[in-house]
Every structure is written in C-alpha cells, then in structure tokens.
Design an enzyme around this catalytic site. Sequence first.
Site, PDB file in Angstrom:
ATOM      1  N   ASP A 156       6.178 -16.143   9.646  1.00 32.08           N
ATOM      2  CA  ASP A 156       4.901 -16.371  10.337  1.00 32.08           C
ATOM      3  C   ASP A 156       4.421 -17.814  10.269  1.00 32.08           C
ATOM      4  O   ASP A 156       3.223 -18.078  10.284  1.00 32.08           O
ATOM      5  CB  ASP A 156       3.803 -15.428   9.782  1.00 32.08           C
ATOM      6  CG  ASP A 156       4.185 -13.978   9.927  1.00 32.08           C
ATOM      7  OD1 ASP A 156       4.911 -13.655  10.888  1.00 32.08           O
ATOM      8  OD2 ASP A 156       3.777 -13.174   9.073  1.00 32.08           O
TER       9      ASP A 156
ATOM     10  N   LYS B 188       6.790 -20.046  14.440  1.00 31.55           N
ATOM     11  CA  LYS B 188       8.064 -20.329  15.119  1.00 31.55           C
ATOM     12  C   LYS B 188       7.963 -20.100  16.627  1.00 31.55           C
ATOM     13  O   LYS B 188       8.471 -20.894  17.418  1.00 31.55           O
ATOM     14  CB  LYS B 188       9.180 -19.449  14.523  1.00 31.55           C
ATOM     15  CG  LYS B 188       9.428 -19.722  13.045  1.00 31.55           C
ATOM     16  CD  LYS B 188      10.447 -18.774  12.458  1.00 31.55           C
ATOM     17  CE  LYS B 188       9.958 -17.346  12.320  1.00 31.55           C
ATOM     18  NZ  LYS B 188       8.889 -17.128  11.333  1.00 31.55           N
TER      19      LYS B 188
ATOM     20  N   GLY C 254       7.524 -11.043  14.586  1.00 34.75           N
ATOM     21  CA  GLY C 254       6.455 -11.065  15.583  1.00 34.75           C
ATOM     22  C   GLY C 254       6.141 -12.520  15.851  1.00 34.75           C
ATOM     23  O   GLY C 254       5.593 -13.192  14.987  1.00 34.75           O
ATOM     24  N   HIS C 255       6.551 -13.022  16.998  1.00 36.37           N
ATOM     25  CA  HIS C 255       6.377 -14.443  17.308  1.00 36.37           C
ATOM     26  C   HIS C 255       5.315 -14.587  18.403  1.00 36.37           C
ATOM     27  O   HIS C 255       5.492 -14.089  19.516  1.00 36.37           O
ATOM     28  CB  HIS C 255       7.711 -15.056  17.757  1.00 36.37           C
ATOM     29  CG  HIS C 255       8.746 -15.055  16.663  1.00 36.37           C
ATOM     30  ND1 HIS C 255      10.011 -15.532  16.827  1.00 36.37           N
ATOM     31  CD2 HIS C 255       8.668 -14.648  15.367  1.00 36.37           C
ATOM     32  CE1 HIS C 255      10.681 -15.410  15.684  1.00 36.37           C
ATOM     33  NE2 HIS C 255       9.895 -14.870  14.791  1.00 36.37           N
TER      34      HIS C 255
ATOM     35  N   GLN D 161      11.747 -14.512  10.501  1.00 34.76           N
ATOM     36  CA  GLN D 161      11.367 -14.495   9.081  1.00 34.76           C
ATOM     37  C   GLN D 161      11.367 -15.935   8.538  1.00 34.76           C
ATOM     38  O   GLN D 161      11.129 -16.864   9.286  1.00 34.76           O
ATOM     39  CB  GLN D 161      12.295 -13.586   8.254  1.00 34.76           C
ATOM     40  CG  GLN D 161      12.116 -12.108   8.539  1.00 34.76           C
ATOM     41  CD  GLN D 161      12.823 -11.620   9.786  1.00 34.76           C
ATOM     42  OE1 GLN D 161      14.017 -11.819   9.956  1.00 34.76           O
ATOM     43  NE2 GLN D 161      12.117 -10.972  10.673  1.00 34.76           N
TER      44      GLN D 161
END
Length: 419
Positions: free
Chosen positions: A9, A12, A36-37, A219
Amino acid sequence: MVLGMQWGDEGKGKVVDVLTPRYEAVARFQGGPNAGHTLIFGDEKYVLHTIPSGIFRDGSVNIIGNGVVVDPVIFAREIATLEEAGIEVRSKLRVSKRAHLILPTHRMLDAASEASKGASKIGSTLKGIGPTYMDKTGRNGLRVGDIISPQFEARYGALKAKHEGLLAGYKDFAYDIAEYEREWMEGIEVLRSLKLIESEIEANRMLDRGVKMLAEGAQGSMLDVDFGTYPFVTSSTTLCAGVCTGLGVAPHRIGEVYGIFKAYCTRVGSGPFPTELFDADGQRMAEVGMEFGSTTGRARRCGWLDMVALKYAVVMNGATKLIMMKGDVLSGFETIKVCTGYRVAGEVIDYFPFETNEAIEPVYEEFPGWKVVIGGVRRYEDFPVEFRAYVEFIERATGVPVEIISVGPDREETVVRDL
Ligand code: GDP
Ligand code: IMO
Ligand code: MG
C-alpha cells in the site's frame, strides 16, 4: 520495475499510472487479488486487484504474468467495472496461460486456516492466496491455460474434491460455495474470451524489439515470503527477483528498479511492525492519510518511517531510484521521527534481524516538521527546507536518489525531479 519497499500500500498503483507514458507495456508478475492498487484522476477513482495499472493509458499492453494467481470472479468483476466506465480493456489485456487459478475452495481453505489459528492468525486478505500458491508448489494447481482443455471440468472437480477433504479436517468450519462457484464458472467464460498467451515468450520478444516494459509489483518487500516478517507475509516473492520467475525475464534484462515508500509506515494485518504508534501521532497519520485497506477496508496500523527496514528493502531489491509517497500527510507535525536503529537486548543494531518480535525497541532520530501544506507543490525547489532535509537524509542513508515525490492521491499531485 516498481516495487513496494514496506508492507504494501505504498502507492504503487498511482505511481505506475504516472510512469506509464514512459512505457508501452505494464506487467504484473506476482500476487493476486490480495493487492488493491488505487488510481485517482480528477473525480474518478479505481481500485485494481489483478489488472495492471497501465490499463488506463491508450495503446498500452497489460500483461498478467505466470507468477500471478487469478480469481476469475474478481477478475471478471474488475473488467466489467472498467468497461462500464467506458475504458477499453480487452484489446490491451494479455493473460499468461501459466498463471494459476484461485478456486472457490482455495478461499475457503484460507478462511479455515486463519480461523483455526485464532490470535496468531496472519490477517490474510482471505482471497485464497496462500492455498493457491501451496497448490502451485505442491504441483496440484490449475492454470489459466487449462481452461481450454476438454478435461478442465473434471480436473476442477478433482481439485475441489481434494480441497473438500482438507476442509473436512477443520471442525466447526461451515461453508457454502455454491453461489461463488456459479460466478466463478462465468468468470472462466470471460477468461476464455481474452487473449491467453505464453507471456514468457511474448515478454522477451517485446524486450528484443526494444519495447519499454514496466513490471508492477504487488505487496511489499517486508511481506516477501523469504525475506519478510515470516510467517506474517504473503506467499509470493515480492522482491525484484520475482519478475524473473513471475514473468520469465532474465536478471540482465532488468533495468531501473524503482523502490516506492511512504514518508511513514503502514501495515495491515498481523505481524511485527517495530515503529508502530499507538498514540495521537499514529491516529493522525491514519486519519489524514485515510489509511484503510483498498482490498479489505481494514484500518491500517501506522508508525514512523523505519530506515532499518527501508535500507534492507533497498539492498534486497537493488533499488536504483526511490519514490516517496504521502509526505503531505506529515505536514503540520512539530517533529518527525525516523527509526535509524533497533535496540535488541540492550544493543543497537542497524540491520533487519531474523528475530522481529516485540523485543525490538526503535531508536529514533528527530527532524523538524514542515508546517505548510505541500499538496500544491510541483517543483522540488518549492518544497519547504525541512521537507527537503527529510528527503535528502533518506537519500544519504540509502545511497539512492529520490526521483519522484507524491504529494496527494491524484495523478497530477506529483513532483518529478530532473536528477
Ligand atoms: P498500492 O497498493 O501500493 O497501490 O497502494 P494503495 O492504493 O493500496 O494505497 C495507497 C493510498 O494512498 C491510496 O488511497 C492512494 O489514493 C493514496 N495515495 C497515493 N499517493 C498519495 C499521496 O502522495 N498522498 C496522499 N495523501 N495519498 C496518496
Ligand atoms: P498491495 O499490492 C498490504 C497482507 C495481508 C496479510 C498478509 C497476507 O495493495 O500493496 P494474503 O492475503 O496475501 O495471504 O495476506 O499480507 N497483504 C497486504 N497488505 N497491501 C497488499 O497489497 C497486501 N497483500 C497482502 O494484510 O497481513
Ligand atoms: Mg494496496
């Protein structure tokens, strides 16, 4: 490559989107829908889980590499959301036939395993990541390329039955996958309609032709299965090395390695976090930084920047450039602390040790905070002197230049330095 240097988080998604005009192709090489980007442009906000963050750029090629694990349900929903927003997806997307499939029962195994661990649970996103990678290395997995085989249904049934046998061993774990399984089969149909490729062949041919490719990590280094805070990690190689196995790209083809970090630290889920704060400062970071998980909505734990961990990540990845995110969140703090050492059994160490339990006491250096709002800054020279001192301290400590500085979630809120 763009790689998270902390516990995920770092931002990215935003950075890959900012960098994509420089690249023709973007590839994911590990992880799955545990990621989750977030990407924000103006009023639009998207959270991507499986699809590379280059998808919004016209003419881009977006590859889901063999090292990724794909849940057809989440993947199909993601495609549908983007298409509903008018974004062209299919022509830009390629999926490796060697990528492994997350079955509905993998998710159940994840949940059952976590439930059985009680207080010592990992805090998994419960997307089935661990069990799917276990089946991959255990040589039981089903892969994307298998969905075109006439034996697919039978092989699916056999693996599902095997999982059901394992699930029966978890007493008191009740589950019902019927609904999810229906949607899963629909997701398989969506997958069948996409361009399924030998990504290792295609990626290398593209590189041979001089195509510029960006690999998007998921990650972060401290969640790496080998070098992270094991067992509180994910099940893939989140480090630079992951692109070799997860995309089929040889080490000598890796060019720039961008290491991305927040100006402070966050972690979601359980596990060691030496600089974690339980006071008003930590609460302020969480509130101003809106630190809630993009995938699970869970509150992220917050703490000061950990230079011991950051330096470790820089070395393990061979980062050539750094990207600092969310410095705007620290605006207004009187004093900013940075952990430069760990006190363990009365002795100060400057490396990331095997033992990362609560016995670590962080040793801090203090910096004067910057009192002004920096969200509007677009040139490095316009940052307050205290902010620049913070950036330059990090550069000296790591020996790596900070090329990009993000001062807000929007694509536009970015300062690129001409180094
Ligand atoms: P990723 O998983 O590394 O892509 O990061 P996430 O999207 O899960 O989390 C990063 C969060 O920070 C998202 O909500 C972003 O919109 C937000 N964000 C990214 N960069 C900045 C920044 O420079 N400042 C602020 N305030 N928010 C940011
Ligand atoms: P992005 O790509 C932050 C964490 C989980 C849990 C541990 C294992 O958005 O940075 P898993 O579901 O992989 O079995 O969970 O890893 N985790 C993440 N934390 N960002 C992520 O991805 C994460 N993916 C997994 O919270 O502690
Ligand atoms: Mg995320």
